[in-house]
Enzyme design. Structure first.
Site, PDB file in Angstrom:
ATOM      1  N   LYS A   1      29.007  48.024   7.259  1.00  0.00           N
ATOM      2  CA  LYS A   1      28.935  47.462   8.604  1.00  0.00           C
ATOM      3  C   LYS A   1      30.139  47.954   9.412  1.00  0.00           C
ATOM      4  O   LYS A   1      31.232  48.077   8.850  1.00  0.00           O
ATOM      5  CB  LYS A   1      28.968  45.929   8.547  1.00  0.00           C
ATOM      6  CG  LYS A   1      27.886  45.314   7.668  1.00  0.00           C
ATOM      7  CD  LYS A   1      28.130  43.819   7.492  1.00  0.00           C
ATOM      8  CE  LYS A   1      27.251  43.224   6.420  1.00  0.00           C
ATOM      9  NZ  LYS A   1      27.530  41.793   6.183  1.00  0.00           N
TER      10      LYS A   1
ATOM     11  N   ASP B   1      25.434  37.237   5.237  1.00  0.00           N
ATOM     12  CA  ASP B   1      26.695  37.877   4.908  1.00  0.00           C
ATOM     13  C   ASP B   1      27.371  37.014   3.840  1.00  0.00           C
ATOM     14  O   ASP B   1      26.903  35.910   3.540  1.00  0.00           O
ATOM     15  CB  ASP B   1      27.552  37.971   6.171  1.00  0.00           C
ATOM     16  CG  ASP B   1      28.918  38.552   5.919  1.00  0.00           C
ATOM     17  OD1 ASP B   1      29.013  39.570   5.215  1.00  0.00           O
ATOM     18  OD2 ASP B   1      29.909  37.972   6.419  1.00  0.00           O
ATOM     19  N   MET B   2      28.489  37.468   3.273  1.00  0.00           N
ATOM     20  CA  MET B   2      29.133  36.704   2.209  1.00  0.00           C
ATOM     21  C   MET B   2      30.512  36.195   2.606  1.00  0.00           C
ATOM     22  O   MET B   2      30.716  34.999   2.789  1.00  0.00           O
ATOM     23  CB  MET B   2      29.223  37.539   0.926  1.00  0.00           C
ATOM     24  CG  MET B   2      29.727  36.747  -0.275  1.00  0.00           C
ATOM     25  SD  MET B   2      29.628  37.689  -1.839  1.00  0.00           S
ATOM     26  CE  MET B   2      31.047  38.782  -1.661  1.00  0.00           C
ATOM     27  N   ASP B   3      31.500  37.085   2.746  1.00  0.00           N
ATOM     28  CA  ASP B   3      32.877  36.671   3.004  1.00  0.00           C
ATOM     29  C   ASP B   3      32.999  35.996   4.367  1.00  0.00           C
ATOM     30  O   ASP B   3      32.601  36.562   5.388  1.00  0.00           O
ATOM     31  CB  ASP B   3      33.812  37.883   2.948  1.00  0.00           C
ATOM     32  CG  ASP B   3      33.952  38.431   1.547  1.00  0.00           C
ATOM     33  OD1 ASP B   3      34.455  37.691   0.685  1.00  0.00           O
ATOM     34  OD2 ASP B   3      33.540  39.577   1.300  1.00  0.00           O
TER      35      ASP B   3
ATOM     36  N   ASP C   1      29.197  36.357  10.567  1.00  0.00           N
ATOM     37  CA  ASP C   1      30.363  35.683  11.140  1.00  0.00           C
ATOM     38  C   ASP C   1      31.282  36.624  11.900  1.00  0.00           C
ATOM     39  O   ASP C   1      32.347  36.195  12.356  1.00  0.00           O
ATOM     40  CB  ASP C   1      31.152  34.973  10.040  1.00  0.00           C
ATOM     41  CG  ASP C   1      31.878  35.936   9.116  1.00  0.00           C
ATOM     42  OD1 ASP C   1      33.058  35.691   8.814  1.00  0.00           O
ATOM     43  OD2 ASP C   1      31.261  36.934   8.698  1.00  0.00           O
TER      44      ASP C   1
END
Length: 230
Positions: free
Chosen positions: A142, A8-10, A167
């Site tokens: 998502k 994931d990124m953020d 996260d």
């Protein structure tokens, strides 16, 4: 067998979630909408379009289109990333470990596609990733599994051969629904909360991912092995 790792990124690679809250409070505030912390938490796992539609349904505005408002939020987040984006602990070491082990590496995020290169350049990690996927290119973000299924396809592997680092509950749900193993990483949450129990591994930071977790995941996936450190 394990063939790919997807991040994931953020909130996982970059500490950008405060930027989204700031941008949404500014942009929607200019439209007369008071975005409270409680409501910001509700919308934090939505796509930018879903957040815009959420607020429009609650308090419709005039003169600006949904696209213009959405673009204003994205532009503001981009500015905040440029000026203050900070890499999360453990990112570089883990990317290096997986790259050296021969794993394909992907990124799958609900964020707009235009922000992905901005983040990767800011953190100087773009060269680690074989594939990047945004929710812009799937029917549903998502917690739908669409983005992870597409990521596996782009990485030329099957979902069961992928490990995901996430996260959030919605991200964990998406990865599990896609048939992938999941490592949830979050400094702040109580992992006893409903929604996290379906993850295979639970850690506080990426620095905490160690040989014991590699052994556990290798036991779940036979074939390719992620090598423990020497």
């Amino acid at each position: 067998m394990i063939e790919a790792v997807i991040f994931d990124m953020d909130g996982l690679l970059i500490d950008s979630e405060p930027f989204w809250r700031t941008a949404e409070k500014e942009v929607f505030g200019n439209l007369g909408i008071d975005v409270t912390e409680e409501e910001a938490t509700v919308t934090s796992r939505m796509t930018t379009r879903e957040v815009t539609e959420y607020w429009y349904r609650r308090k419709p505005w005039e003169k600006k289109t949904l696209e213009e408002v959405e673009d204003a939020v994205i532009q503001r987040v981009g500015e905040l990333i440029d000026h203050g984006g900070v890499i999360m602990p453990g990112v570089i070491g883990l990317l290096q470990r997986f790259k050296q082990s021969g794993c394909k590496i992907g990124l799958a995020t609900n964020s707009p596609d235009c922000l992905i290169p901005k983040v990767l350049r800011k953190l100087a990690i773009e060269h680690y990733f074989d594939v990047t996927i945004s929710s812009d290119f799937v029917a549903r973000g998502k917690p739908s599994p669409d983005i992870y299924i597409k990521a596996a396809f782009e990485l030329a592997t099957i979902p069961s051969n992928c490990i995901v680092f996430e996260d959030s509950k919605s991200g964990v749900r998406a990865a599990v629904a896609a048939g992938m193993s999941v490592v949830v990483v979050n400094r702040q949450v109580d992992f006893n909360e409903a929604g996290f129990e379906i993850a295979d591994v639970k850690i506080r930071t990426l620095n905490d991912f160690g040989d014991d977790h590699i052994v556990l995941l290798n036991n779940n996936k036979t074939g390719f092995e992620i090598r423990p450190t020497d």
